[in-house]
Design a protein around this motif. Structure first.
Motif, PDB file in Angstrom:
ATOM      1  N   HIS A   1      14.172 -77.856  64.260  1.00 17.57           N
ATOM      2  CA  HIS A   1      15.189 -78.341  65.196  1.00 17.57           C
ATOM      3  C   HIS A   1      14.613 -78.745  66.550  1.00 17.57           C
ATOM      4  N   GLY A   2      13.437 -78.246  66.884  1.00 17.96           N
ATOM      5  CA  GLY A   2      12.861 -78.508  68.200  1.00 17.96           C
ATOM      6  C   GLY A   2      12.114 -79.826  68.261  1.00 17.96           C
ATOM      7  N   GLU A   3      11.319 -79.947  69.308  1.00 20.95           N
ATOM      8  CA  GLU A   3      10.570 -81.195  69.529  1.00 20.95           C
ATOM      9  C   GLU A   3       9.244 -81.156  68.765  1.00 20.95           C
ATOM     10  N   VAL A   4       8.938 -82.252  68.095  1.00 22.43           N
ATOM     11  CA  VAL A   4       7.671 -82.392  67.373  1.00 22.43           C
ATOM     12  C   VAL A   4       6.950 -83.626  67.912  1.00 22.43           C
ATOM     13  N   MET A   5       5.682 -83.467  68.262  1.00 22.72           N
ATOM     14  CA  MET A   5       4.921 -84.628  68.743  1.00 22.72           C
ATOM     15  C   MET A   5       3.462 -84.522  68.350  1.00 22.72           C
ATOM     16  N   HIS A   6       2.810 -85.678  68.279  1.00 22.27           N
ATOM     17  CA  HIS A   6       1.358 -85.713  68.131  1.00 22.27           C
ATOM     18  C   HIS A   6       0.748 -85.600  69.519  1.00 22.27           C
ATOM     19  N   SER A   7      -0.470 -85.074  69.588  1.00 22.64           N
ATOM     20  CA  SER A   7      -1.120 -84.877  70.893  1.00 22.64           C
ATOM     21  C   SER A   7      -1.259 -86.176  71.682  1.00 22.64           C
ATOM     22  N   SER A   8      -1.262 -87.324  70.980  1.00 25.66           N
ATOM     23  CA  SER A   8      -1.381 -88.612  71.672  1.00 25.66           C
ATOM     24  C   SER A   8      -0.164 -88.927  72.531  1.00 25.66           C
ATOM     25  N   HIS A   9       0.943 -88.201  72.310  1.00 25.83           N
ATOM     26  CA  HIS A   9       2.147 -88.404  73.123  1.00 25.83           C
ATOM     27  C   HIS A   9       2.351 -87.295  74.162  1.00 25.83           C
ATOM     28  N   TYR A  10       1.430 -86.366  74.212  1.00 25.01           N
ATOM     29  CA  TYR A  10       1.537 -85.261  75.174  1.00 25.01           C
ATOM     30  C   TYR A  10       0.929 -85.691  76.509  1.00 25.01           C
ATOM     31  N   GLU A  11       1.691 -85.515  77.598  1.00 28.12           N
ATOM     32  CA  GLU A  11       1.192 -85.853  78.937  1.00 28.12           C
ATOM     33  C   GLU A  11       0.851 -84.596  79.720  1.00 28.12           C
ATOM     34  N   ASN A  12       1.839 -83.695  79.844  1.00 32.58           N
ATOM     35  CA  ASN A  12       1.620 -82.403  80.500  1.00 32.58           C
ATOM     36  C   ASN A  12       2.718 -81.438  80.070  1.00 32.58           C
ATOM     37  N   GLY A  13       2.572 -80.182  80.483  1.00 35.19           N
ATOM     38  CA  GLY A  13       3.501 -79.149  80.020  1.00 35.19           C
ATOM     39  C   GLY A  13       4.667 -78.867  80.936  1.00 35.19           C
ATOM     40  N   LYS A  14       4.916 -79.755  81.872  1.00 36.82           N
ATOM     41  CA  LYS A  14       5.942 -79.496  82.896  1.00 36.82           C
ATOM     42  C   LYS A  14       7.311 -79.155  82.299  1.00 36.82           C
ATOM     43  N   ARG A  15       7.731 -79.923  81.307  1.00 34.19           N
ATOM     44  CA  ARG A  15       9.085 -79.699  80.755  1.00 34.19           C
ATOM     45  C   ARG A  15       9.126 -78.606  79.688  1.00 34.19           C
ATOM     46  N   PHE A  16       7.982 -77.958  79.435  1.00 28.80           N
ATOM     47  CA  PHE A  16       7.947 -76.883  78.441  1.00 28.80           C
ATOM     48  C   PHE A  16       7.956 -75.499  79.095  1.00 28.80           C
ATOM     49  N   ASP A  17       8.206 -75.458  80.398  1.00 28.78           N
ATOM     50  CA  ASP A  17       8.246 -74.193  81.130  1.00 28.78           C
ATOM     51  C   ASP A  17       9.201 -73.208  80.450  1.00 28.78           C
ATOM     52  N   ASP A  18       8.672 -72.012  80.147  1.00 32.86           N
ATOM     53  CA  ASP A  18       9.456 -70.917  79.568  1.00 32.86           C
ATOM     54  C   ASP A  18       9.910 -71.166  78.128  1.00 32.86           C
ATOM     55  N   LYS A  19       9.310 -72.170  77.472  1.00 31.59           N
ATOM     56  CA  LYS A  19       9.642 -72.425  76.075  1.00 31.59           C
ATOM     57  C   LYS A  19       8.523 -71.897  75.179  1.00 31.59           C
ATOM     58  N   ASN A  20       8.864 -71.624  73.940  1.00 33.91           N
ATOM     59  CA  ASN A  20       7.866 -71.229  72.947  1.00 33.91           C
ATOM     60  C   ASN A  20       7.256 -72.482  72.338  1.00 33.91           C
ATOM     61  N   ALA A  21       5.977 -72.707  72.611  1.00 31.06           N
ATOM     62  CA  ALA A  21       5.308 -73.923  72.149  1.00 31.06           C
ATOM     63  C   ALA A  21       4.156 -73.561  71.223  1.00 31.06           C
ATOM     64  N   LEU A  22       4.051 -74.289  70.122  1.00 31.47           N
ATOM     65  CA  LEU A  22       2.970 -74.083  69.159  1.00 31.47           C
ATOM     66  C   LEU A  22       2.091 -75.321  69.119  1.00 31.47           C
ATOM     67  N   VAL A  23       0.794 -75.126  69.310  1.00 29.71           N
ATOM     68  CA  VAL A  23      -0.176 -76.207  69.173  1.00 29.71           C
ATOM     69  C   VAL A  23      -0.883 -76.032  67.833  1.00 29.71           C
ATOM     70  N   VAL A  24      -0.868 -77.072  67.023  1.00 29.81           N
ATOM     71  CA  VAL A  24      -1.532 -77.022  65.717  1.00 29.81           C
ATOM     72  C   VAL A  24      -2.853 -77.775  65.835  1.00 29.81           C
ATOM     73  N   GLY A  25      -3.961 -77.054  65.683  1.00 30.69           N
ATOM     74  CA  GLY A  25      -5.274 -77.679  65.793  1.00 30.69           C
ATOM     75  C   GLY A  25      -6.074 -77.070  66.921  1.00 30.69           C
ATOM     76  N   CYS A  26      -7.336 -76.738  66.634  1.00 30.39           N
ATOM     77  CA  CYS A  26      -8.147 -76.030  67.629  1.00 30.39           C
ATOM     78  C   CYS A  26      -9.391 -76.817  68.026  1.00 30.39           C
ATOM     79  N   GLY A  27      -9.288 -78.147  67.965  1.00 30.73           N
ATOM     80  CA  GLY A  27     -10.356 -78.974  68.515  1.00 30.73           C
ATOM     81  C   GLY A  27     -10.235 -79.020  70.023  1.00 30.73           C
ATOM     82  N   ASN A  28     -10.972 -79.933  70.660  1.00 28.46           N
ATOM     83  CA  ASN A  28     -10.939 -80.008  72.122  1.00 28.46           C
ATOM     84  C   ASN A  28      -9.547 -80.314  72.658  1.00 28.46           C
ATOM     85  N   SER A  29      -8.839 -81.259  72.018  1.00 32.16           N
ATOM     86  CA  SER A  29      -7.488 -81.597  72.484  1.00 32.16           C
ATOM     87  C   SER A  29      -6.545 -80.417  72.328  1.00 32.16           C
ATOM     88  N   GLY A  30      -6.555 -79.776  71.161  1.00 36.65           N
ATOM     89  CA  GLY A  30      -5.658 -78.654  70.919  1.00 36.65           C
ATOM     90  C   GLY A  30      -5.876 -77.509  71.884  1.00 36.65           C
TER      91      GLY A  30
END
Length: 382
Positions: free
Chosen positions: A155-184
């Motif tokens: 139900h939440g927001e799903v995006m690829h890292s290429s569309h991520y700019e910054n975490g400003k609007r994710f304040d106090d939200k539960n966020a999951l990053v999939v992938g542990c390379g440099n970008s992740g």
């Protein structure tokens, strides 16, 4: 509309710019075709705000133009974009924008490459002809999101890292990053800094190094064998970070530079993420088993609810969608069949730039090699 030139270059990222610049220095006519409305669109449109070059500037220069002397050792995104714009201007590289390649094939009778391109401004197909064709669309053609069971129920927001700019609007939200390379790793760090309750999926073993350790390794590789450099890198990494397996980060059995050379997998250049993992500000999970609504179940049996998922799961080449008659230069994944340093040249005047898995350093080498080879072929034909 039909246009003819000596060299056609597909893609106006760093690889396309560098190759065109090298050809221009040899006075070899070329046309650069780019589907976006600007050069280096990956950097300008699809990279996060806090991004810096992870390697020292001397390993990231394009041919024949060093960074300004006052540039920092690790160049920020905005400065690198300015460098690319200055580079294109200095070497008179003028891409034709809004041109999406629909097909490229070799005409045996005419001994030319025919490229059919859609001008997306007016929705008209144009034809370009060239004696040589350079594929410079690179390894990062389009973002890749894996097929995760139940993702469509999230139900939440799903995006690829290429569309991520910054975490400003994710304040106090539960966020999951999939992938542990440099970008992740860096996006997880950024989300945590903005106040998100951040977790990261780490599916595979990964090397973690500091920028300075990596810089030292790059210099040492010029003088001593890779296995010796890797031993030094691992010793320094263990000294700085200790045993990271206690926190869910396993080290690969092979060394970082060996893996980079053989598989293209880069070590993680830590920007502060490891400290946050140790302090339990960022939680590590294994791979996702399935998603059911907001609940995500992981391979270890744990289940947790999330508000957003960022897939830092890499990119895929798009070459196979439009290139015909490649003569075996590319494999099914759209990557070169041959290993570095013999990966860049195909048959019938076909080349590829930016597919070496060696970043900007590899791009620079490709551009110089291709321009030199084309120059030699044209000299022989005179």
């Amino acid at each position: 509309m039909q246009q003819e030139t000596v060299v056609l270059i597909i893609g106006a990222g760093p690889a396309g710019l560098a190759t065109s610049a090298c050809l221009n220095l040899q006075n070899i006519p070329n046309i650069v075709l780019e589907k976006e409305d600007c050069c280096a669109s990956l950097w300008k449109k699809r990279s996060y705000d806090r991004l810096k070059l992870h390697l020292a500037k001397q390993f990231c220069e394009l041919p024949h133009m060093p960074f300004p002397q006052n540039a920092p050792t690790f160049v920020p995104k905005t400065d690198f974009i300015q460098y690319l714009d200055d580079y294109a201007s200095h070497f008179n590289v003028n891409p034709i924008y809004h041109r999406t390649v629909e097909s490229a094939s070799f005409d045996e009778r005419e001994r030319k490459w025919l490229v059919f391109v859609r001008n997306t401004l007016v929705n008209v197909v144009e034809t370009y002809e060239g004696k040589f064709l350079i594929v410079a669309t690179g390894e990062n053609g389009e973002g890749y999101i894996p097929n995760v069971p139940g993702l469509d129920s999230f139900h939440g927001e799903v995006m690829h890292s290429s569309h991520y700019e910054n975490g400003k609007r994710f304040d106090d939200k539960n966020a999951l990053v999939v992938g542990c390379g440099n970008s992740g790793m860096e996006i997880a760090y950024d989300l945590s800094n903005w106040g998100a309750q951040t977790s990261i999926v780490v599916r595979n073993p990964v090397h973690v190094l500091t920028k300075r350790i990596t810089q030292l390794g790059m210099v040492l590789l010029k003088f001593i064998p890779c296995y010796v450099v890797d031993y030094i890198m691992l010793t320094l990494s263990k000294f700085v970070y200790g045993n990271l397996s206690d926190y869910g980060l396993q080290r690969p059995s092979k060394g970082p530079f060996y893996l980079k050379r053989i598989t293209g997998q880069s070590p993680v250049i830590d920007v502060g993420t490891v400290d946050k993992i140790k302090a339990q500000e960022i939680k590590i999970f294994p791979s996702i088993s399935k998603i059911n609504g907001d609940c995500i179940q992981f391979a270890n049996g744990e289940t947790k609810s999330f508000d957003a998922i960022v897939f830092a799961t890499g990119y895929r080449s798009t070459v196979r969608k439009w290139l015909r008659d490649d003569g075996g230069l590319f494999n099914e994944e759209g990557m070169p069949n041959k290993r570095v340093p013999n990966h860049w040249k195909g048959e019938n005047g076909l080349y590829c730039a930016g597919f070496s898995r060696e970043g900007l350093f590899g791009i620079s080498n490709d551009a110089k090699s291709i321009a030199q080879d084309i120059c030699m072929v044209l000299e022989q034909q005179k």
